[in-house]
Design a protein around this motif. Structure first.
Motif, mmCIF file in Angstrom:
data_model
loop_
_atom_site.group_PDB
_atom_site.id
_atom_site.type_symbol
_atom_site.label_atom_id
_atom_site.label_comp_id
_atom_site.label_asym_id
_atom_site.label_seq_id
_atom_site.Cartn_x
_atom_site.Cartn_y
_atom_site.Cartn_z
ATOM 1 N N UNK A 1 50.034 2.139 62.362
ATOM 2 C CA UNK A 1 49.916 2.709 61.398
ATOM 3 C C UNK A 1 50.910 2.859 60.385
ATOM 4 N N UNK A 2 50.863 2.604 58.844
ATOM 5 C CA UNK A 2 52.085 2.670 57.954
ATOM 6 C C UNK A 2 52.408 3.922 57.601
ATOM 7 N N UNK A 3 53.398 4.607 57.486
ATOM 8 C CA UNK A 3 54.036 5.859 57.140
ATOM 9 C C UNK A 3 53.432 5.947 55.692
ATOM 10 N N UNK A 4 53.401 6.984 55.237
ATOM 11 C CA UNK A 4 52.967 7.202 53.637
ATOM 12 C C UNK A 4 53.641 6.707 52.595
ATOM 13 N N UNK B 1 54.266 2.325 63.053
ATOM 14 C CA UNK B 1 54.048 2.849 64.403
ATOM 15 C C UNK B 1 52.972 2.387 65.092
ATOM 16 N N UNK B 2 53.182 1.831 66.395
ATOM 17 C CA UNK B 2 51.996 1.588 67.258
ATOM 18 C C UNK B 2 51.412 2.592 68.024
ATOM 19 N N UNK C 1 57.760 0.292 70.260
ATOM 20 C CA UNK C 1 57.212 0.062 68.772
ATOM 21 C C UNK C 1 56.975 1.451 68.015
ATOM 22 N N UNK C 2 57.674 2.394 67.955
ATOM 23 C CA UNK C 2 57.441 3.615 67.393
ATOM 24 C C UNK C 2 58.467 3.817 66.250
ATOM 25 N N UNK C 3 57.757 4.266 65.282
ATOM 26 C CA UNK C 3 58.747 4.282 63.863
ATOM 27 C C UNK C 3 59.659 3.114 63.801
ATOM 28 N N UNK D 1 41.631 0.264 48.610
ATOM 29 C CA UNK D 1 42.942 -0.245 47.953
ATOM 30 C C UNK D 1 44.153 0.118 48.815
ATOM 31 N N UNK D 2 44.116 0.976 49.708
ATOM 32 C CA UNK D 2 45.398 1.355 50.326
ATOM 33 C C UNK D 2 45.317 0.803 51.593
ATOM 34 N N UNK D 3 46.326 0.202 52.197
ATOM 35 C CA UNK D 3 46.462 -0.326 53.598
ATOM 36 C C UNK D 3 47.191 0.943 54.335
ATOM 37 N N UNK D 4 46.360 1.201 55.394
ATOM 38 C CA UNK D 4 46.603 2.584 56.268
ATOM 39 C C UNK D 4 47.391 1.967 57.618
ATOM 40 N N UNK D 5 47.084 0.712 57.828
ATOM 41 C CA UNK D 5 47.971 0.023 59.352
ATOM 42 C C UNK D 5 47.118 -1.203 59.360
ATOM 43 N N UNK D 6 47.137 -1.595 60.512
ATOM 44 C CA UNK D 6 46.484 -3.014 60.727
ATOM 45 C C UNK D 6 46.136 -2.954 62.358
#
Length: 852
Positions: A469-472, A478-479, A495-497, A552-557
């Protein structure tokens, strides 16, 4: 019982007596007749005793008072009592029966002695050992020489085993009926005249119009349209004719649809070997026939295609050498004719298929024709070719000279099947993942995500599957969730922060909605050297990252790592994995929305609690200055009433009235605010007791209005007793207040519906226009002027808030001039969550007046 002997007694002849001589001469013939009668009587008694003692049933002889005079020895065999233990006892004191049975037997006996024709029927006896036996009593009255009843003889047949057998038969019949009724096929019993005798449940479901008691002909009951004669190929008729099992298929109309039934008719023979009835076992094979027809059509189409395809033909000698092949064989496997001539069968069989082909080849050499054999061949260039066909052998003089096989190439079909299985698996995976997130709540989101990653990773054949997830501000990632195959090390903790700048080449694509597909990490471009170095260092050989985007917003992957081998993903796989990624993105967005909604709900609850506290404090604090204004205004009115003119007195009266109305409004506001903040936890509450208290509070108003209140027996509900009392008092008070020209007639009732109790309060008052359905429940809303009816318009608002606090709803049904029925619901079994704004429970506020 002792019996006197019937043998004649010999008497001595008198000596020297002429009179004796004469008497002897005179009585000689009668004496001889008496002797014969005694012998006959003795024989008759002997025969009677023989029958009495050796008959198979217990026999009793009873005098007219119920005393047993004689009992045969069979009583000991059945009851364990010797005759002498029973003889002389009265029927009412026999130890072989219960008190109730003895009294019944005695009453029936006395009635028979009185000439009333009553039978004993069957009686339960208890033997000395405690064994309960059932006896069927057949009585016969005894009469003296004058025809009067002097007693009776009773024959008691032991029917215990008969009763047990009958009970066992009934139980067996019940089990038989249960089995017959619950079996998956239809069963009918047909008589010799072709009439229906019995149907099981399935047959009754198929033919609901058939009534067994009417015994209809089967060819009329089961055929549409009904026939006048038996069917010409009827299996049941054939079974009646030759006593053998027959079967056949018939077309029947069941539920308006033509169905195919397979009928097996089995004869039932009587003791003489005649067919007494036939059992029809009826199986609905419609779906099977439809499947067979579809299969046949499919096979015909396949055969037509097969006949027009370039099939591979080969002939192999018993030693495995290639004898002959056709051009299609050469073209498919890539050999020339000369090359093929020098090949052995095992040269062209793929190693994975050698064992299977050797087994099939051995069967063919034994003379078996093997159909639909499948084998994997190896082409000259090493390609794997999958062939399917049949093989047989040619024999001469009993010796196999060659085998022949006809194959067609199914390589592409196998690939397509494998691809289809793979795609179906992906689609099933998509459905499973979708349902997992749709059905689960926010509290189980993390568990669902872990399970979904495991399913996706195992199906995709990767070594690691994870969510980021991406931060705002997109500066960090963060995994959050990870799945690893056995033997693969987890990367989640490190793989945190992670700064996005460390993976800029990958992150830049993901942020704009592009995927990152890397079949070979070592071949990544120079601008990705940071990512490539990190991936190689951690043993990752292939990589696929799919963005999770919503609005239209990437929350994570979602990412997939292959560590053991380099992996290439097909376009179809990527499309379906993207779709699964969209599901995860939606679930992630839903989680964020639910978290935000929960936060807003908590904030709203806090705000409502503060608002209630404010309303309570504000209304409470207004009481003191208002009380002061009212007191001084009343004091002014009393002291200066005679010194002021009429207009000043009117102004003072207006002021006093305004103060009183304001006090009423403030009290009503306090009442309204206390519903949510001062209520008690709902508890099991007797509605009848609550209604009685409400009626007691309204006693004067009810008497003044001449009202009559009726109610049903009301249930126990989960409620705050004081608030429930306030609710009923407000509704009853309104029914009394808003009455018409007739005295009020009010009825309170309750009915269980959908796990709740629905209460109703019906009156014959002035009624309410249905267009005011919402307005009447709004605080301080009135439908009438104060000159018509008193009140501030708070009563129904309080009712609505009380009902909603209990998890119910309130509404009314009315027409102007036709009376009104108010309905509300309360929980029957458990209390809803309350909305206390303060600490411990307090008493509910005093009931208020009506709303309008």
């Amino acid at each position: 019982m002792k019996h006197r002997s019937s043998k004649p007694v010999r008497r001595g002849r008198p000596a020297n007596s002429a009179e004796a001589e004469a008497a002897s001469a005179v009585t000689a013939r009668p004496a001889a007749g008496a002797e014969l009668m005694d012998e006959a009587l003795h024989d008759a008694r002997a025969r009677y005793r023989a029958v009495f003692e050796h008959v198979g049933q217990t026999i009793t002889v009873t005098d007219r008072h119920g005393t047993l005079l004689d009992v045969n020895g069979r009583a000991f065999d059945i009851l364990g009592y010797r005759p002498e233990e029973l003889i002389g006892r009265n029927l009412a004191t026999l130890p072989v029966m219960s008190v109730k049975a003895r009294l019944k037997l005695a009453r029936t006996f006395l009635a028979r002695m009185a000439g009333r024709n009553l039978s004993y029927d069957e009686v339960e006896f208890t033997s000395r050992t405690g064994d309960v036996r059932v006896g069927r009593i057949v009585p016969k009255l005894l009469r003296d020489k004058h025809g009067r009843i002097s007693g009776e003889v009773a024959i008691i047949a032991d029917v215990t085993e008969e009763k047990r057998a009958a009970a066992a038969l009934r139980e067996s019949e019940e089990r038989y009926r249960a089995v017959v009724d619950n079996v998956g096929i239809g069963i009918s019993l047909i008589g010799p005249d072709m009439r229906v005798l019995q149907l099981n449940r399935r047959m009754r479901e198929w033919y609901p119009g058939v009534v067994e008691n009417e015994r209809p002909f089967c060819y009329r009951a089961f055929r549409d349209p009904p026939r006048d004669t038996p069917c010409p190929d009827c299996a049941t008729r054939c079974a009646f004719e030759d006593g053998k099992v027959h079967e056949g298929e018939v077309e029947s109309l069941v539920g308006g649809r033509s169905r195919t039934h397979r009928v097996v008719a089995s004869p039932i023979l009587d003791r003489q070997g005649w067919v007494a009835a036939v059992i029809e076992m009826v199986e609905d094979i419609t779906e099977r026939r439809e499947t067979e027809e579809a299969l046949r059509e499919s096979e015909e189409r396949y055969r037509e295609l097969f006949e027009n395809t370039r099939d591979l033909v080969q002939s192999v000698r018993p030693d495995g050498g290639i004898d002959f092949v056709n051009q299609a064989w050469l073209d498919t496997l890539g050999y020339t004719e000369q090359e093929a001539a020098g090949l052995k069968l095992w040269d062209i069989i793929h190693p994975d298929s050698v064992a299977h082909c050797a087994e099939v080849f051995g069967r063919v050499l034994q003379g078996e024709r093997v159909e639909r054999v499948e084998a994997e061949f190896r082409a000259k260039d090493g390609r794997r070719v999958v062939l399917e066909g049949s093989a047989s052998a040619k024999f001469e003089d009993g010796k196999c000279v060659r085998t022949r096989a006809l194959f067609h190439d199914i390589t592409e079909r196998k690939r397509a099947e494998e691809a289809l299985r793979h795609r179906l698996g992906l689609e099933q995976l998509f459905a499973d993942v979708s349902s997992r997130f749709v059905s689960n709540d926010i509290g189980s989101w993390d568990e669902s995500a872990e399970e979904a990653l495991a399913e996706i990773g195992e199906f995709a054949g990767v070594d690691r599957c994870y969510l980021f997830r991406f931060s705002a501000d997109n500066a960090w990632m963060t995994n959050t969730h990870e799945w690893c195959a056995p033997g693969i090390e987890s990367q989640k903790e490190q793989l945190q922060q992670v700064p996005v700048s460390e993976f800029e080449w990958l992150a830049s694509r993901l942020r704009v909605g592009q995927m990152a597909c890397v079949p070979s990490v070592r071949e990544m471009p120079m601008e990705a050297r940071l990512e490539r170095s990190w991936l190689i260092e951690h043993g990752i050989r292939s990589l696929l990252l799919l963005p999770l985007r919503v609005g239209g917003r990437t929350l994570g992957f979602i990412g997939f790592d292959s560590c053991r081998v380099e992996k290439r993903w097909s376009d179809d796989d990527i499309i379906l994995l993207r779709t699964i990624g969209e599901v995860l993105a939606g679930a992630l967005a839903r989680r964020e929305a639910e978290e935000a909604l929960a936060a807003r709900g908590a904030e709203l609850e806090r705000s409502n609690r503060e608002l209630e506290e404010f309303a309570y404090v504000a209304s409470h604090d207004l009481q003191e200055p208002l009380r002061m204004v009212g007191s001084y205004t009343e004091l002014l009115a009393r002291r200066y009433r005679d010194r002021l003119d009429e207009e000043a007195n009117e102004f003072i009266a207006y002021a006093v009235d305004g103060v009183q109305r304001m006090q009423g409004l403030i009290n009503d506001l306090l009442t309204y605010s206390r519903v949510g903040s001062r209520g008690r936890e709902p508890e099991p509450t007797d509605s009848n007791a609550v209604l009685a208290r409400a009626l007691k509070n309204l006693e004067l108003a009810i008497e003044d209005a001449g009202a009559e209140v009726e109610h049903d027996d009301l249930p126990e509900v989960m409620a705050d007793p004081r608030q429930f009392e306030q609710l009923l008092q407000n509704l009853l008070g309104n029914a009394v207040k808003y009455r018409g020209s007739e005295p009020p007639r009010i009825r309170v009732a309750a009915e269980r519906r959908n796990g709740c109790w629905e209460f109703s309060v019906r009156d014959n008052g002035i009624g309410i226009d249905p267009s005011y359905a919402e307005r009447v429940f709004v605080v301080f809303q009135r439908l009438h002027g104060r000159d018509e009816y008193q009140g501030n318009g708070i009563g129904l608002s309080v009712c609505k808030r009380i009902v909603e606090r209990h998890g119910g709803r309130i509404w009314f049904e009315s027409e102007p001039g036709q009376g009104t029925t108010f309905h509300f619901t309360l929980p029957a079994d458990r209390a809803p969550k309350t909305d206390h704004a303060t600490g411990g429970p307090e008493a509910a506020p005093a009931p208020t007046g009506g709303n309008n």
